[in-house]
Design a protein around this motif. Structure first.
Motif, short mmCIF file in Angstrom:
data_model
loop_
_atom_site.label_atom_id
_atom_site.label_comp_id
_atom_site.label_asym_id
_atom_site.label_seq_id
_atom_site.Cartn_x
_atom_site.Cartn_y
_atom_site.Cartn_z
N PHE A 31 0.84 -1.20 0.00
CA PHE A 31 0.00 0.00 0.00
C PHE A 31 0.87 1.25 0.00
O PHE A 31 0.63 2.19 -0.78
N SER A 50 -0.26 5.11 5.73
CA SER A 50 0.14 3.71 5.74
C SER A 50 0.06 3.13 7.15
O SER A 50 -0.35 1.98 7.35
N TYR A 53 -3.52 2.43 7.95
CA TYR A 53 -3.98 1.27 7.20
C TYR A 53 -3.51 -0.02 7.88
O TYR A 53 -4.26 -1.00 7.96
N VAL A 90 -5.61 3.37 -4.72
CA VAL A 90 -4.86 2.15 -4.42
C VAL A 90 -5.78 1.09 -3.81
O VAL A 90 -5.72 -0.09 -4.17
N LEU A 91 -6.64 1.49 -2.88
CA LEU A 91 -7.46 0.53 -2.16
C LEU A 91 -8.63 0.02 -2.99
O LEU A 91 -8.96 -1.17 -2.95
N LEU A 397 -6.50 -3.73 -3.28
CA LEU A 397 -5.36 -4.13 -2.48
C LEU A 397 -5.84 -4.50 -1.09
O LEU A 397 -6.15 -3.67 -0.27
#
Length: 402
Positions: A31, A50, A53, A90-91, A397
């Motif tokens: 990530f 990050s 996350y 990204v997610l 991801l």
């Protein structure tokens, strides 16, 4: 006897093996890597997201609170909003897969009803659904994984009524709507952005109060410079927001002004985005290749440290995208062509030349799906240095079921 004791001691030591809290989860590391590829020059903000996350992955978010609350401060055009959008990209594979509250639309107290709805019996009660509903919050979540991003953009522009409303969200992760429904924000990362202190920082960058942006500084001087920027932005936020509001923020990140190396990287990202737009969205699919001299022109025209990356984006749109659009509209560029972009004799002129290439007609289906993006990226990597594998968007991801 001593041998038995030594063996027992070694067994006990093995059972008490030292753990490494600095070891990263592969998902969190991936990530962060994907986020760094999309966000230029702001590693502190990337690390902050990050870290949150990773806490969400471990299921160790604080009870009855959001996963984390971040406040992004700093000069305009430094990428504060982009960081949150890149995280959503990204997610979930889409930069718009978040709830965005544009605070410029909530400058008056009565406009808060657009967020939470009006109480029953009030005029307009059933006319529109409020923005901050549980359904909207859960819209982009995947089966078995619940995570959402709430972006509150330019929060200083909103009415203080909105700031007061957020106190409950930041403290207890709950919000009561106008019809008494409750919204749960316990699986939400809250990102707030603000330009507070941007004027003072702009004066520091331009040398207005004794600092010169072009001065070459030693590491110690650079650290002192960054600390002054941070202090300026945080003090501006403290003057605006109440202590109880600031006390509910987990981390405040002050974005640094973008330097020349950052602007060069952003230019490459922008050129890749333009190429991706042409291959995935346009009816006429072609490639373009910018010479180094052409890139230097785009940089010189688009670099203004007071306005950050937005000025560079406008330069790319004005000098590159608009002429390419006219070439397509007039039929001078066809699908399969390679357009070479060079710097002209005039100071602010780009020259466009083309040569036909053998690009298959189905190089990129006219679709925004991930497969289309991956196909486009593969073709571009094989044929031009202007586009790299970063065009591919890895979606889901840790949220896609395998």
């Amino acid at each position: 006897m001593r041998g038995h004791a030594r063996q027992h001691s070694q067994t006990q030591e093995h059972r008490r093996a030292r753990l490494d809290p600095n070891q990263r989860s592969p998902l969190a590391a991936r990530f962060e890597e994907e986020l760094l590829a999309r966000v230029v020059g702001q590693p502190e903000a990337v690390r902050a997201l990050s870290s949150l996350y990773e806490i969400a992955l471990a299921g160790m978010a604080p009870p009855n609170r959001p996963i984390g609350t971040l406040l992004f401060l700093g000069p305009t055009g430094a990428g504060k909003t982009r960081v949150a959008e890149a995280a959503a990209e990204v997610l979930f594979g889409d930069p718009n897969a978040l709830i965005k509250v544009d605070c410029a639309e909530y400058q008056h107290g009565h406009e808060i009803s657009k967020l939470i709805g009006s109480p029953p019996g009030y005029v307009g009660y059933a006319d529109a659904s409020p923005l901050l509903t549980q359904e909207n919050l859960d819209r982009f979540q995947s089966v078995g994984r619940k995570l959402a991003i709430l972006l509150i953009d330019e929060i200083e522009k909103a009415s203080p009524v909105l700031w007061q409303m957020l106190l409950g969200v930041l403290d207890r992760a709950t919000l009561t709507l106008g019809d008494n429904r409750r919204v749960d924000f316990s699986r939400t990362i809250v990102v707030m952005t603000s330009n507070l202190g941007a004027q003072e920082i702009a004066e520091m960058i331009s040398g207005g109060i004794g600092f010169a942006s072009a001065t070459v500084r030693s590491p110690n001087e650079e650290a002192g410079w960054n600390e002054r920027l941070r202090h300026t932005a945080i003090e501006a936020a403290r003057r605006t927001f109440s202590p109880e509001f600031m006390n509910r923020i987990d981390k405040t990140v002050v974005f640094q002004p973008l330097g020349e190396p950052d602007m060069r990287r952003i230019l490459d990202v922008e050129l890749r985005a333009v190429q991706d737009r042409i291959l995935c969205s346009g009816d006429t699919r072609f490639r373009f290749l910018c010479s180094d001299a052409a890139k230097e022109l785009l940089l010189s025209e688009g670099t203004d440290r007071r306005y950050g990356a937005r000025h560079l984006k406008r330069s790319v749109e004005r000098l590159l995208v608009s002429p390419l659009a006219r070439l397509v509209a007039t039929g001078q560029v066809q699908s399969g062509d390679l357009v070479e972009v060079e710097r002209g004799s005039a100071d602010d002129e780009l020259v466009f030349r083309k040569r036909p290439t053998a690009i298959p007609a189905d190089v990129a289906p006219r679709s925004h799906t991930d497969d289309a993006r991956r196909t486009a990226a593969t073709v571009v990597v094989a044929t031009t240095v202007a586009v790299t594998a970063a065009v591919s968007v890895t979606t889901g991801l840790a949220f896609r079921s395998h």
